[in-house]
Design an enzyme around this catalytic site. Structure first.
Site, PDB file in Angstrom:
ATOM      1  N   HIS A 152       0.713  -1.251  -0.067  1.00 24.04           N
ATOM      2  CA  HIS A 152       0.126   0.238  -0.085  1.00 24.04           C
ATOM      3  C   HIS A 152       0.805   1.425  -0.019  1.00 24.04           C
ATOM      4  CE1 HIS A 152      -2.369   3.117   2.408  1.00 24.04           C
ATOM      5  NE2 HIS A 152      -3.086   3.113   1.238  1.00 24.04           N
ATOM      6  N   SER A 153       0.492   2.216  -0.986  1.00 23.09           N
ATOM      7  CA  SER A 153       1.051   3.679  -0.773  1.00 23.09           C
ATOM      8  C   SER A 153       2.646   3.628  -0.807  1.00 23.09           C
ATOM      9  CB  SER A 153       0.607   4.480   0.474  1.00 23.09           C
ATOM     10  OG  SER A 153       0.862   5.603   0.348  1.00 23.09           O
ATOM     11  N   GLN A 154       2.996   4.148   0.068  1.00 22.61           N
ATOM     12  CA  GLN A 154       4.547   4.218  -0.065  1.00 22.61           C
ATOM     13  C   GLN A 154       5.431   2.581   0.252  1.00 22.61           C
ATOM     14  OE1 GLN A 154       6.789   3.475   2.901  1.00 22.61           O
ATOM     15  NE2 GLN A 154       8.686   4.420   3.045  1.00 22.61           N
ATOM     16  N   GLY A 212       4.458   0.512  -1.739  1.00 24.59           N
ATOM     17  CA  GLY A 212       4.348  -0.047  -3.134  1.00 24.59           C
ATOM     18  C   GLY A 212       5.892  -0.033  -3.774  1.00 24.59           C
ATOM     19  N   HIS A 218      -8.021   6.685   0.075  1.00 22.40           N
ATOM     20  CA  HIS A 218      -6.565   6.141   0.085  1.00 22.40           C
ATOM     21  C   HIS A 218      -6.313   5.092   1.315  1.00 22.40           C
ATOM     22  CE1 HIS A 218      -2.464   5.861  -1.129  1.00 22.40           C
ATOM     23  NE2 HIS A 218      -2.074   6.306   0.131  1.00 22.40           N
TER      24      HIS A 218
END
Length: 351
Positions: free
Chosen positions: A185-187, A189, A326
């Site tokens: 997820h997010s960072q 990734g 998000h």
């Protein structure tokens, strides 16, 4: 009333890390905490799921929701998956050595409100007004918001430093437990890309929940060029290999076709190929109201241009799953999203 968790066995271990010699003796730094959750009667699915959290978060993201609902860990445990949850290096239960050369940073409550929990009242991108799934007001003083914000932690200010140490730990983890399904997820990734690039034979599928992006740069909140390797700030395997490691990829801007989206930066043709990601099933998943709705499509274009043959884009709204920002795994309809992801895993991942 507390949520009913899936019955499971729990263990933990650490991967990665290196000794450094200090004035008071040797210290181990950059090790990563890994929590292993196994269904009570053993796993029935052939491959475990590894969850990688985002910036300023910990593995608790996947355990419980701040409205006392149960998280994705229990949901997938009940369906027979063994689960591995990490705390990124120098974060949470992964120790930080104060004498290191790493600088820490943290997110403010206002940052969280504007980007994640109360985006509909800030409306900094066209889709933000569609946000309906965060439980509570999403503002300071709301008990659910305060409970969530209490769980946010410090993290490394330098993405390059974090990516570098996490790559080492990720390789050690995959070598120990692989093959796996990665859910980032997010960072987090960023690590999904680099781990898969380093050990493509040990990643049966890569699910990117709104990964840090878009390719090459930031968007919406700034336009800084932060990822010279397209998906990451650290080297990935390209064919042919770049000769200029400072500017490894030559780029061009492709204008968006909708006012609801941002322009994409892609490689200038002929595009170098991400040879290690070529045959890995990759899913980019995007919420309807998130700022990622403006640019996650750029990942699909970038990956396909770079020769990735098994890339799909799951737009939740197209599945009838509406109103997500998000932090989808903490929102009211998180079970619906987990169900959509598990259906994709079932049809995509072969033994």
């Amino acid at each position: 009333m507390f949520s009913h968790e899936a019955t499971h066995q729990r263990s933990h271990f650490y991967v990665g890390g290196n000794y450094i010699n200090t004035s008071s003796g040797h210290i181990l730094q950059n090790q990563v905490y890994v929590e292993q959750l196994t269904p009570h009667n053993g796993p029935t699915k052939p491959f475990p799921i590894v969850f990688i959290h985002g910036g300023a978060q910990t593995g608790t993201n996947w355990l419980n929701k701040q409205d006392e609902g149960r998280g994705w860990a229990s949901w997938f445990l009940e369906r027979g998956y063994e689960i591995y949850i990490i705390d990124q290096a120098n974060t949470g239960r992964s120790p930080y050595y104060p004498g290191s050369n790493f600088t820490l940073t943290a997110l403010s409550a206002e940052y969280i409100e504007q980007r994640f929990t109360n985006i509909q009242d800030n409306a900094r991108w066209p889709q933000a007004h569609l946000h309906t799934q965060w439980p509570g007001s999403g503002k300071m003083g709301d008990p659910i918001f305060d409970n969530y914000f209490s769980s946010t932690v410090q993290y490394l200010a330098s993405s390059t430093q974090e990516e570098t140490v996490m790559r080492v730990a990720g390789i050690a983890l995959l070598d120990r437990i692989g093959p796996v399904i990665l859910v980032a997820h997010s960072q987090g990734g960023l690590h999904g890309w680099s781990w898969t690039d380093a050990r493509p034979n040990l990643v049966k599928a890569l699910i990117q929940i709104e990964p840090k992006g878009p390719p090459f740069r930031e968007a919406i909140f700034s336009s800084n060029l932060t990822r010279p390797w397209g998906l990451t700030s650290i080297p990935l395997t390209y064919s042919p290999p770049p000769s200029n490691l400072n500017v490894p990829l030559v780029t061009e801007t492709i204008p968006a076709t909708s006012s609801d989206e941002v322009d994409c930066i892609l490689q200038r043709e002929p595009a170098r190929q991400l040879s290690n990601l070529r045959d890995v099933p990759i899913l980019i998943e995007t919420g309807e109201a998130s700022y990622h709705a403006t640019y996650d499509y750029c990942f699909v274009k970038f990956l396909k241009q770079a020769g990735c043959r098994k890339v799909e884009h799951m737009k939740l709204a197209e599945l009838g799953i509406h109103g997500n920002g998000h932090l989808q795994f903490l929102e009211k309809n998180s079970d619906e999203i987990a169900n959509a992801l598990e259906k994709w895993i079932s049809k995509t991942v072969s033994t």
